[in-house]
Every structure is written in C-alpha cells, then in structure tokens.
Design an enzyme around this catalytic site. Structure first.
Site, mmCIF file in Angstrom:
data_model
loop_
_atom_site.group_PDB
_atom_site.id
_atom_site.type_symbol
_atom_site.label_atom_id
_atom_site.label_comp_id
_atom_site.label_asym_id
_atom_site.label_seq_id
_atom_site.Cartn_x
_atom_site.Cartn_y
_atom_site.Cartn_z
ATOM 1 N N LEU A 165 0.985 -1.135 0.023
ATOM 2 C CA LEU A 165 -0.130 -0.088 0.025
ATOM 3 C C LEU A 165 0.805 1.306 0.084
ATOM 4 O O LEU A 165 1.984 1.179 0.527
ATOM 5 C CB LEU A 165 -0.900 0.043 1.187
ATOM 6 C CG LEU A 165 -1.989 -0.974 1.307
ATOM 7 C CD1 LEU A 165 -2.472 -0.886 2.512
ATOM 8 C CD2 LEU A 165 -3.095 -1.083 0.190
ATOM 9 N N ASP A 166 0.364 2.294 -0.546
ATOM 10 C CA ASP A 166 1.308 3.280 -0.486
ATOM 11 C C ASP A 166 1.441 4.147 0.726
ATOM 12 O O ASP A 166 0.544 3.799 1.744
ATOM 13 C CB ASP A 166 0.623 4.571 -1.423
ATOM 14 C CG ASP A 166 0.463 4.306 -3.103
ATOM 15 O OD1 ASP A 166 1.364 3.300 -3.403
ATOM 16 O OD2 ASP A 166 -0.459 4.645 -3.519
ATOM 17 N N LYS A 167 2.356 5.027 0.920
ATOM 18 C CA LYS A 167 2.701 5.338 2.394
ATOM 19 C C LYS A 167 1.440 5.847 3.202
ATOM 20 O O LYS A 167 1.277 5.424 4.155
ATOM 21 C CB LYS A 167 4.039 6.627 2.185
ATOM 22 C CG LYS A 167 4.194 7.150 3.519
ATOM 23 C CD LYS A 167 5.104 8.198 3.323
ATOM 24 C CE LYS A 167 5.140 9.037 4.546
ATOM 25 N NZ LYS A 167 6.163 10.315 4.628
ATOM 26 N N ARG A 196 -5.318 5.942 -7.664
ATOM 27 C CA ARG A 196 -5.010 7.217 -7.667
ATOM 28 C C ARG A 196 -4.731 7.847 -9.266
ATOM 29 O O ARG A 196 -5.448 8.775 -9.581
ATOM 30 C CB ARG A 196 -3.831 7.603 -6.893
ATOM 31 C CG ARG A 196 -3.629 7.193 -5.319
ATOM 32 C CD ARG A 196 -2.612 7.075 -4.514
ATOM 33 N NE ARG A 196 -1.841 8.481 -4.663
ATOM 34 C CZ ARG A 196 -0.602 8.637 -4.397
ATOM 35 N NH1 ARG A 196 0.273 7.518 -3.961
ATOM 36 N NH2 ARG A 196 -0.021 9.787 -4.429
#
Length: 332
Positions: free
Chosen positions: A142-144, A242
């Site tokens: 998962l992104d930060k 995104r």
C-alpha cells in the site's frame, strides 16, 4: 546436507504421467507450495532424495520412485534490513499469515527514500523468522499514506501460495476512496499505466509501454462536490487507483501527486474547510481483503473500518451536504 528438517519428511511416489522427467520438475509438480528455485536448492543440499539417494535437479526419475522431501524447518535467517520495535496493528494472525491494518505514514518496504522505520522493519522485530521469507513475507503493498489491510506470509509455502493467487488475480481487494467531484454512476477504467514521461517518480496512463490496469468503481455516497466510492482492483499497478481516478477526472481528495490544486467547495462551512485543509494525505483506505487461505484453501475475508481522520472527513462532508440541502428547502 541440511541440519534442520521437518518431522516426519514428506514422501511422494512418482506417478506414471511424470515418469522420465527432471527431478526438479517432478518435485515442483508434487510440491507446488514451494518455488522451483527453492526446491532446486534443497535438491542440491540433499534435502530432497530419490529412493533415499541424492540426485541432481536435472536427473530423470521413474514411475514408482519414492521421493522424500526434508524441507528445512528454519533456513538461516538473514535480512539486509534491521529489526526495529515499531507498533503493528495486527488484524488477524495464524500459523500461515498475518493481516496488518497499516496506518497512514508507514512505508511498506525500505528504499532509497526510507531506509528504515518501515513495515518490513517492524515485521522482522515482531517475528525474526520472517527474515527467511522473501521481503519478510510482504507480497503486496500500500502507498505510504494509504491505510488499511495487507497480508503477510509467515512461511515459504504461504508466500508461494499468495504470490500465485496475486498473479492469478484471485485475491480481491476493495478500497474506500473519497474523490473530488460528483460521479453520476459507477464504471470500469481499463487503461494501461506506466512511468510518467517527465516525472519519473510518478505513474501515468500511457499509450505505449504501459501495463494493463483495470479498476472497477461504484458510487456509495454523493456529497456536494465530492463522492465516496467503493473501488475494486483487477490488477495491482503502482498508484493504480490514484492514477486511474485522476485520469478519469475525479482525483482522490488530498492526493499530493495526482490531485492537483484543490480548495473547499463554494459556500463550505468552517468545519468542512478545516476538515479538508487538515486532511494531509490521499483519502484512500483498503477496507476489505479476500483470498484463499494458504494452509486450508478456504476462502477467507477481513474488513477494516476507516481510520479516525477519514471518518471525520466523511462526517464533515455529510454535514455540509445536509446543511445546504436544508437551506435549499427553506428557501423553497
């Protein structure tokens, strides 16, 4: 030879349809929970034998031959990353997997921009044996600043199973996203993603050289100038949700890379203005994860509620929409 072995060893009899084939190929077919490269190494180390005798990976085997696999219970644990005492929100734990509810701000894997204090460092401290599993058991990211569920393999066989499931696209991942703009209806975005031609740290929908990416979305709640979406992935490209939603014209609220400049909607009350200004990350949460359990083969699913900051944002958007609806009714 290996020092630590399973008790008892796993035994196979070579079936007729695999007769005459390479030892490593046959063993990979009989023990699909392990990668072929790992089985080849175990064959060379003497952990796998044919009729109680060591063989080379390329040696042929015959129908009826007895294969014994004494897989190391613990391979020497080594990792280039340090174990660090970092709190983990463990959503589920059993002998094969950990399901982690990742908070905003936590990077999953060490890299050039974040050499430590990552999820991998935390996992290695929580369970040092994960040093023997590729990437400390992490099979997807998962992104930060994206929150929510991700699964970690605790064993080599679980790692192989989860990697295979991800490759076969049978792992189901559902996200909650708050986007700017009012979306009329759900849909599917099928557009290839690759590196941005100028900003190489970012991704983009590209005409050439991209990898196929498919995102499904449906509307959950419409606010005055935002929409809450349920998003499901068929593929797992970097920054896929995104990038796709921004390309579709509805960027994720607070996205620092793909969201562009944004402000509160006209007539927003102070509470909504403050909520939008204070939400300093993309409004994206991995809330549901469904997969086949590596040990049992049964379908398992887990759900995680949104974190407090996302709940507060949704509440502020709902309050703003309700207030303006009442104003319109009063004027009518």
């Amino acid at each position: 030879m290996v020092d630590r072995v399973t008790e008892p060893p796993v035994r196979f009899t070579v079936p007729e349809e695999l007769a005459g084939r390479r030892f490593d190929v046959v063993l990979a077919a009989l023990a699909p929970e392990y990668s072929r490269a790992r089985l080849q190494r175990w064959i060379r180390d003497g952990a796998a034998t044919v009729k109680q005798r060591a063989r080379r990976p390329r040696d042929p085997v015959e129908a009826g031959d007895l294969i014994e696999l004494r897989a190391p219970a613990e391979e020497p644990a080594s990792s280039p990353h340090a174990a660090q005492p970092i709190d983990l929100a463990i959503h589920h734990e059993d002998e094969s997997v950990l399901v982690i509810d990742k908070p905003a701000g936590m990077v999953v894997h060490p890299g050039a921009g974040r050499p430590d204090r990552t999820l991998v460092n935390a996992l290695l401290h929580y369970e040092p044996r994960l040093a023997a599993v590729p990437r400390a058991g992490v099979v997807h990211r998962l992104d930060k600043d994206t929150t929510g569920l991700l699964v970690v393999a605790r064993t080599l066989s679980a790692h192989k199973s989860l990697v295979d499931q991800l490759a076969a696209r049978t792992v189901r991942r559902e996200y909650l996203a708050v986007v700017r703009g009012r979306i009329v209806a759900g849909g599917v975005i099928d557009a290839p993603i690759g590196r941005h031609h100028v900003r190489r740290t970012r991704m983009a929908v590209v005409r050439r050289g991209g990898r196929r990416a498919v995102t499904h979305f449906r509307v959950e709640t419409r606010f005055r100038a935002h929409t809450a979406l349920s998003v499901r992935l068929d593929t797992g490209r970097t920054h896929q949700i995104r990038v796709h939603l921004a390309h579709h014209g509805f960027p994720v609220q607070g996205d620092p890379d793909y969201g562009g400049r944004s402000g509160p909607p006209a007539g927003a009350d102070p509470e909504l203005r403050e909520a939008l200004r204070g939400f300093g990350r993309q409004a994206l949460h991995a809330r549901r994860l469904i997969l086949r359990h590596p040990a049992t083969g049964e379908e398992r699913g887990w759900t995680a509620a949104p974190p407090d900051d996302l709940k507060a944002l949704l509440a502020a958007l709902a309050a703003d929409a309700g207030a303006h609806s009442r104003d319109r009714m009063d004027r009518a």
